[in-house]
Design a protein around this motif. Sequence first.
Motif, PDB file in Angstrom:
ATOM      1  N   ASN A 197      22.276  39.698  -1.318  1.00  0.00           N
ATOM      2  CA  ASN A 197      21.259  39.788  -2.373  1.00  0.00           C
ATOM      3  C   ASN A 197      20.997  41.219  -2.813  1.00  0.00           C
ATOM      4  O   ASN A 197      20.628  41.463  -3.960  1.00  0.00           O
ATOM      5  N   TRP A 198      21.166  42.174  -1.885  1.00  0.00           N
ATOM      6  CA  TRP A 198      20.866  43.564  -2.213  1.00  0.00           C
ATOM      7  C   TRP A 198      22.094  44.396  -2.565  1.00  0.00           C
ATOM      8  O   TRP A 198      22.073  45.151  -3.530  1.00  0.00           O
ATOM      9  N   PHE A 199      23.149  44.253  -1.787  1.00  0.00           N
ATOM     10  CA  PHE A 199      24.290  45.177  -1.958  1.00  0.00           C
ATOM     11  C   PHE A 199      25.620  44.469  -2.219  1.00  0.00           C
ATOM     12  O   PHE A 199      26.673  45.069  -2.101  1.00  0.00           O
ATOM     13  N   GLY A 200      25.566  43.192  -2.586  1.00  0.00           N
ATOM     14  CA  GLY A 200      26.801  42.450  -2.813  1.00  0.00           C
ATOM     15  C   GLY A 200      27.412  42.657  -4.181  1.00  0.00           C
ATOM     16  O   GLY A 200      28.513  42.192  -4.450  1.00  0.00           O
TER      17      GLY A 200
ATOM     18  N   LEU B 229      19.084  44.288  -6.902  1.00  0.00           N
ATOM     19  CA  LEU B 229      19.186  45.650  -7.434  1.00  0.00           C
ATOM     20  C   LEU B 229      19.159  45.671  -8.954  1.00  0.00           C
ATOM     21  O   LEU B 229      18.730  46.663  -9.553  1.00  0.00           O
ATOM     22  N   SER B 230      19.628  44.601  -9.591  1.00  0.00           N
ATOM     23  CA  SER B 230      19.665  44.592 -11.068  1.00  0.00           C
ATOM     24  C   SER B 230      18.259  44.729 -11.635  1.00  0.00           C
ATOM     25  O   SER B 230      18.043  45.403 -12.646  1.00  0.00           O
ATOM     26  N   SER B 231      17.277  44.095 -10.981  1.00  0.00           N
ATOM     27  CA  SER B 231      15.892  44.188 -11.446  1.00  0.00           C
ATOM     28  C   SER B 231      15.340  45.600 -11.231  1.00  0.00           C
ATOM     29  O   SER B 231      14.652  46.151 -12.102  1.00  0.00           O
ATOM     30  N   ILE B 232      15.660  46.199 -10.068  1.00  0.00           N
ATOM     31  CA  ILE B 232      15.215  47.576  -9.801  1.00  0.00           C
ATOM     32  C   ILE B 232      15.848  48.542 -10.787  1.00  0.00           C
ATOM     33  O   ILE B 232      15.166  49.400 -11.369  1.00  0.00           O
ATOM     34  N   PHE B 233      17.166  48.424 -11.000  1.00  0.00           N
ATOM     35  CA  PHE B 233      17.862  49.302 -11.944  1.00  0.00           C
ATOM     36  C   PHE B 233      17.260  49.166 -13.342  1.00  0.00           C
ATOM     37  O   PHE B 233      17.099  50.163 -14.050  1.00  0.00           O
ATOM     38  N   ALA B 234      16.945  47.929 -13.743  1.00  0.00           N
ATOM     39  CA  ALA B 234      16.370  47.711 -15.073  1.00  0.00           C
ATOM     40  C   ALA B 234      15.029  48.429 -15.207  1.00  0.00           C
ATOM     41  O   ALA B 234      14.773  49.124 -16.202  1.00  0.00           O
ATOM     42  N   GLY B 235      14.172  48.270 -14.194  1.00  0.00           N
ATOM     43  CA  GLY B 235      12.855  48.907 -14.245  1.00  0.00           C
ATOM     44  C   GLY B 235      12.934  50.422 -14.216  1.00  0.00           C
ATOM     45  O   GLY B 235      12.268  51.108 -15.012  1.00  0.00           O
TER      46      GLY B 235
END
Length: 492
Positions: A8-11, A292-298
């Motif tokens: 979920n985090w680094f895949g 990570l996609s949500s973190i990168f977006a924010g």
Amino acid sequence: MHQTWQKNWFGNIKGDFLAGLVVALALIPEAIAFSIIAGVDPKVGLYASFCICVIIAFVGGRPGQISAATGAMALLMVTLVRDHGLEYLLVATLLTGVIQFVFGALKLGSLMRFVSRSVVTGFVNALAILILLAQLPELTDVTWHVYALTAAGLAIIYGLPYITKAIPSPLIAIVLITGFVMYTGVDVRTVGDMGQLPDSLPVFLWPDVPLNLETLLIVLPYALPLAIVGLLESMMTQTIVDDLTDTKSDRNRECRGQGIANIGSGLMGGMAGCAMIGQSIINIKSGGRGRLSSIFAGVALIVMVVFLADWVSAIPMAALVAVMIMVAIGTFSWSSIKDMKQHPMSTNIVMLATVIVVVATHNLAIGVFVGVLLAAIFFAAKVGNYMHISSNISKDGNHRTYQVVGQVFFTSSEKFVESFDFHESLDKVTIDLDRAHFWDITSVAALDKVILKFRREGAEVNVEGMNKATATVVDKFGVSDKPDAIDRLMGH
């Protein structure tokens, strides 16, 4: 557990990073537009989108799903902001988060199982139409350059994947069209024209209002609908992303996560938000799968609007319109139109009613409520038809036994009563309920009516074969064993 956490985090680090960039670019004008709808400064929506994106990545129940400030929520804030101002909106946002967290703690996310597939399909189709309609102001009363740039953007978005899928085509479309406009100096509307971008990072901001009962009574009528609409849209988005990724969400964790994210947004000067179907689809189609996609977006959003404001302001709205048209096309369930020929009429009516109500009211909660209500009515009517009563009579013609099969409740109770012949001359009647189930007081009243009518005609009535649940409901609400029952039936 460790494997799932790592996946979920680094895949999917590269895919999540690139998808996050695309989402951030598409989020900026939307966050500004939603702020304008709500009647607040653009930074309120941008700060909210940043905070919610980052927080939900850690506490949400659906990797790959994007949450931020949304139009559905903004529409519910207009009156509160107009009458009481931003500070009360921040309090309402905090209360919205608390209510959502409580909903999650009470495991109310499981209530989504009562929302039928036809309601979800109608909701998704309505949202696709609303996304498309939201782009019309950018395509009305404009020069031909805007249409040309939008068409070019769509051509890149749909054409580039045939050449390479290494970089998301919406990101390439935004970069190329922005570069073209900056190079040629074509006069078209840009992100900068929508409102002033913030020049500082969000900071902790406790609402400057008295914390008393009066404040609670002001914000509660807004916070409760905000909480419900936010969770509805988030649960619906989960269903769509589940289908797109062939994975399963944790609905109750998502409810709690949305609550925590909105509390965080309210404390950082942001408005309430929820999951976004359009942005989530952009994320999934651009290769985003993990948290990570949500973190990168924010993070990309806040970095771009604060530190790269000049570049972001130059992005033509035509490029972002092209991306949102792609989202609308991708969101709409085109198979639902084809399937209308095979689906029952009731399913089609539920789907179309949901679409019409959502589009007409711009309120997702009302549309879903109407859809669920219609689905429940059709279901009750359908199940009510699955009751059958047969009978046989003894050789001497004085004793008839009725066998009841199926579900007896408010929609089938009238049919239940009409299935008995009360004018037949009998000494004894047996009603066999071994293969029947009585659900409510209406069905019990119908059984009472049958028993009392037979007794009035002089027949002895025996009821046998009741299962435990039926016996409980009949014992509690039945009146046929009361001494004055026949008098009451006859109106004495």
